[in-house]
Design a protein around this motif. Structure first.
Motif, mmCIF file in Angstrom:
data_model
loop_
_atom_site.group_PDB
_atom_site.id
_atom_site.type_symbol
_atom_site.label_atom_id
_atom_site.label_comp_id
_atom_site.label_asym_id
_atom_site.label_seq_id
_atom_site.Cartn_x
_atom_site.Cartn_y
_atom_site.Cartn_z
ATOM 1 N N ALA A 28 -27.970 -36.003 39.383
ATOM 2 C CA ALA A 28 -29.328 -36.535 39.298
ATOM 3 C C ALA A 28 -29.323 -38.058 39.392
ATOM 4 O O ALA A 28 -30.209 -38.657 40.031
ATOM 5 C CB ALA A 28 -29.989 -36.078 38.002
ATOM 6 N N ALA A 29 -28.344 -38.710 38.770
ATOM 7 C CA ALA A 29 -28.277 -40.170 38.827
ATOM 8 C C ALA A 29 -28.051 -40.662 40.250
ATOM 9 O O ALA A 29 -28.648 -41.661 40.685
ATOM 10 C CB ALA A 29 -27.172 -40.679 37.900
ATOM 11 N N GLU A 30 -27.217 -39.975 41.007
ATOM 12 C CA GLU A 30 -26.970 -40.380 42.394
ATOM 13 C C GLU A 30 -28.200 -40.150 43.256
ATOM 14 O O GLU A 30 -28.533 -40.975 44.123
ATOM 15 C CB GLU A 30 -25.771 -39.613 42.947
ATOM 16 C CG GLU A 30 -25.416 -39.921 44.391
ATOM 17 C CD GLU A 30 -24.875 -41.326 44.596
ATOM 18 O OE1 GLU A 30 -24.682 -41.719 45.768
ATOM 19 O OE2 GLU A 30 -24.648 -42.042 43.603
ATOM 20 N N PRO B 10 -22.490 -32.682 32.398
ATOM 21 C CA PRO B 10 -21.961 -33.896 33.034
ATOM 22 C C PRO B 10 -22.158 -33.911 34.544
ATOM 23 O O PRO B 10 -22.482 -34.961 35.117
ATOM 24 C CB PRO B 10 -20.474 -33.871 32.650
ATOM 25 C CG PRO B 10 -20.422 -33.091 31.382
ATOM 26 C CD PRO B 10 -21.478 -32.048 31.519
ATOM 27 N N HIS B 11 -21.971 -32.755 35.201
ATOM 28 C CA HIS B 11 -22.213 -32.706 36.646
ATOM 29 C C HIS B 11 -23.687 -32.929 36.952
ATOM 30 O O HIS B 11 -24.030 -33.634 37.916
ATOM 31 C CB HIS B 11 -21.754 -31.363 37.205
ATOM 32 C CG HIS B 11 -20.282 -31.130 37.110
ATOM 33 N ND1 HIS B 11 -19.354 -31.886 37.802
ATOM 34 C CD2 HIS B 11 -19.567 -30.218 36.408
ATOM 35 C CE1 HIS B 11 -18.127 -31.457 37.524
ATOM 36 N NE2 HIS B 11 -18.237 -30.445 36.683
ATOM 37 N N VAL C 134 -17.359 -30.585 45.312
ATOM 38 C CA VAL C 134 -16.926 -31.423 44.197
ATOM 39 C C VAL C 134 -15.883 -30.700 43.355
ATOM 40 O O VAL C 134 -14.892 -31.302 42.908
ATOM 41 C CB VAL C 134 -18.146 -31.830 43.338
ATOM 42 C CG1 VAL C 134 -17.700 -32.510 42.050
ATOM 43 C CG2 VAL C 134 -19.052 -32.764 44.128
ATOM 44 N N MET C 135 -16.070 -29.391 43.128
ATOM 45 C CA MET C 135 -15.119 -28.631 42.325
ATOM 46 C C MET C 135 -13.739 -28.558 42.989
ATOM 47 O O MET C 135 -12.713 -28.571 42.314
ATOM 48 C CB MET C 135 -15.640 -27.212 42.104
ATOM 49 C CG MET C 135 -16.884 -27.087 41.231
ATOM 50 S SD MET C 135 -16.627 -27.633 39.534
ATOM 51 C CE MET C 135 -17.340 -29.270 39.629
ATOM 52 N N HIS D 74 -23.521 -39.722 47.735
ATOM 53 C CA HIS D 74 -22.111 -39.402 47.490
ATOM 54 C C HIS D 74 -21.997 -38.810 46.090
ATOM 55 O O HIS D 74 -22.023 -39.532 45.088
ATOM 56 C CB HIS D 74 -21.255 -40.666 47.620
ATOM 57 C CG HIS D 74 -19.788 -40.404 47.497
ATOM 58 N ND1 HIS D 74 -18.827 -41.396 47.650
ATOM 59 C CD2 HIS D 74 -19.085 -39.269 47.250
ATOM 60 C CE1 HIS D 74 -17.628 -40.876 47.485
ATOM 61 N NE2 HIS D 74 -17.768 -39.586 47.219
ATOM 62 N N TRP D 75 -21.892 -37.484 46.038
ATOM 63 C CA TRP D 75 -21.707 -36.805 44.754
ATOM 64 C C TRP D 75 -20.227 -36.793 44.419
ATOM 65 O O TRP D 75 -19.399 -36.340 45.221
ATOM 66 C CB TRP D 75 -22.242 -35.376 44.812
ATOM 67 C CG TRP D 75 -23.724 -35.308 44.637
ATOM 68 C CD1 TRP D 75 -24.484 -36.102 43.836
ATOM 69 C CD2 TRP D 75 -24.631 -34.403 45.275
ATOM 70 N NE1 TRP D 75 -25.808 -35.747 43.925
ATOM 71 C CE2 TRP D 75 -25.929 -34.715 44.786
ATOM 72 C CE3 TRP D 75 -24.476 -33.366 46.185
ATOM 73 C CZ2 TRP D 75 -27.058 -34.011 45.193
ATOM 74 C CZ3 TRP D 75 -25.602 -32.670 46.592
ATOM 75 C CH2 TRP D 75 -26.874 -32.989 46.097
ATOM 76 N N ARG D 76 -19.885 -37.285 43.249
ATOM 77 C CA ARG D 76 -18.490 -37.382 42.834
ATOM 78 C C ARG D 76 -18.240 -36.535 41.596
ATOM 79 O O ARG D 76 -19.145 -36.297 40.793
ATOM 80 C CB ARG D 76 -18.102 -38.830 42.514
ATOM 81 C CG ARG D 76 -18.186 -39.802 43.675
ATOM 82 C CD ARG D 76 -17.791 -41.191 43.209
ATOM 83 N NE ARG D 76 -17.802 -42.165 44.276
ATOM 84 C CZ ARG D 76 -18.848 -42.908 44.599
ATOM 85 N NH1 ARG D 76 -19.980 -42.779 43.923
ATOM 86 N NH2 ARG D 76 -18.783 -43.788 45.578
#
Length: 453
Positions: free
Chosen positions: A344-346, A338-339, A130-131, A189-191
């Motif tokens: 966690a939400a995904e 924020p990450h 992601v980074m 899918h981590w964005r």
């Protein structure tokens, strides 16, 4: 879609993905399955396997990691998130929550999501992806009865998301060259921040900041070339008239072999035939290379939201008092959190999806307390307040504190302190009387008072 062979546009589907796709995804042609928008330059470069060219160097996720500041920022953020416990919690009937360490998904996330890596390593690799590229993908492997059996991590270049039939699909390319197409319900899918022009992928930090990173890479390449050339860095030679081009080329080759490199920088040169050796009075300080190196490092740190002291820049930071501590807290609060919320939400959206309007009994969350720990004195003060110091209501039990310090529980240590209610006042509205108080009792008829003659 060929339902008999469980394929989608020529690609093999997983068992549950094939069942989910039945009657949903209409046939599409190869050109429609993957669209590259001409205005999305970073996405185009990623699609064709290239990178942006800035300051004379090609900037890709791999070349960007050669810059020490990029390496430090990426590993710092990914290592910080990886070090946080990833817990599964259960919602209780009284509106609280409790840890569900015995849940099957807790074991997958904590110990072994797949055969190749541990849970923290998967989180670290996903955060690094992601980074650098803005996206990370994890394929949910399930048995026929729907039980999650594994979580397979894929590098961003191995996955191609696309839309078809009103749904989002992901084409995975395995190491053996085989390909699978899965519905979005089976892909974590981590964005990172934002969305690209396709509406699926997030923005690539490296692609959108290629100029900044390219300046840093070019400055370091130039400095390395200075050391490589050694004596010839700022030198020039005046040769007498009558020298032929072949002789000039021979002199140049001899000079490179004789005086190039740091090891030969201080060796004297003996010239003859009227040749003169001169040096430009132009130093690295004149070129402001030191300032440029420092500026490029801070500029890269700003991209990732990392404080300067965490990349070794202490010029305008203090290492005393609470300044560094508060900067570290700000890093956790404004950079990592924020990450963590997005990740966690995904995970909750895909592993514990809601049923209708009712949310799942279980949910996943990172515990950030580990990154907020201070010194022993600060921890002692925090735990004192948590246990109910100064006769105030506590919010942790003794065993919860001992668990954080990796200590075994003690009998009777699971009770959270609640101060006793205040004693009721007496019937005259005054403070309650103490049985041991030697004061007078107005209800005692035999008690002598000052009103008697």
């Amino acid at each position: 879609m060929d339902r008999s062979s469980s394929t989608f546009n020529g690609y093999r589907l997983g068992a549950r993905a094939a069942a989910a796709a039945a009657g949903i995804a209409p046939p599409v042609n190869a050109l429609d399955s993957e669209k590259v928008m001409s205005g999305d330059v970073p996405a185009m470069l990623e699609w064709f396997g290239g990178g942006a060219r800035a300051a004379g160097v090609t900037v890709t996720p791999e070349t960007a990691m050669r810059m020490s500041t990029v390496w430090r920022c990426v590993t710092l953020i990914s290592g910080g998130i990886m070090s946080l416990p990833l817990r599964v919690f259960r919602r209780t009937d009284n509106g609280g929550q409790e840890r569900a360490d015995d849940h099957p998904l807790a074991r997958l996330l904590r110990d072994a999501p797949n055969d190749d890596m541990s849970g923290p390593e998967m989180v670290e690799l996903a955060t690094m992806a992601v980074m650098l590229q803005g996206n990370a993908y994890v394929l949910i492997r399930q048995s026929r009865n729907g039980t999650v059996t594994g979580l397979d991590f894929y590098q961003p270049l191995q996955v191609s998301p696309f839309r078809s039939g009103g749904r989002t699909w992901y084409r995975f390319t395995n190491l053996d060259g085989s390909q699978e197409v899965h519905d979005a319900d089976y892909v974590i899918h981590w964005r990172g921040p934002g969305r690209g022009s396709d509406g699926i992928r997030a923005l690539s930090p490296i692609g959108y900041h290629a100029q900044t990173i390219g300046v840093g890479l070019a400055t370091r390449d130039y400095t390395a070339t200075q050391f490589e050339r050694g004596l010839l860095t700022n030198d020039y030679f005046t040769l007498p008239d009558g020298i032929t081009p072949a002789q000039k080329e021979e002199f140049r080759q001899w000079l490179e072999a004789r005086a190039q490199g740091v090891a030969n920088a201080n060796k004297p040169l003996i010239l003859q035939g009227g040749a003169e050796w001169k040096r430009n009075a132009y130093t690295a300080r004149d070129a402001q290379l030191l300032e440029l190196l420092q500026y490029s490092s801070l500029d890269v740190a700003r991209i990732f939201g990392v404080p300067g002291f965490m990349i070794g820049d202490m010029e305008k930071s203090t290492s005393w008092g609470t300044g560094i501590e508060h900067q570290g807290i700000g890093f956790v609060r404004y950079t990592l959190r924020p990450h963590l919320r997005r990740f966690a939400a995904e995970l909750n959206r895909k592993l514990f999806p809601p049923v209708g309007n009712r949310r799942s009994e279980y949910f996943i969350e990172f515990e950030v307390d580990g990154l907020m720990e201070g010194d022993s004195k600060s921890q002692g003060e925090y735990f004192r307040i948590a246990l109910g110091g100064n006769q105030l209501p506590g919010f942790m039990s003794v065993n919860e504190v001992r668990r954080l310090k990796n200590l075994p529980p003690i009998p009777g240590g699971d009770t959270v302190y609640v101060p006793p209610p205040p004693a009721p006042p007496d019937h005259n509205g005054g403070p309650p009387l103490d049985d041991d108080d030697p004061g007078t009792d107005p209800d005692d008829p035999e008690e002598e008072t000052d009103d008697e003659p």
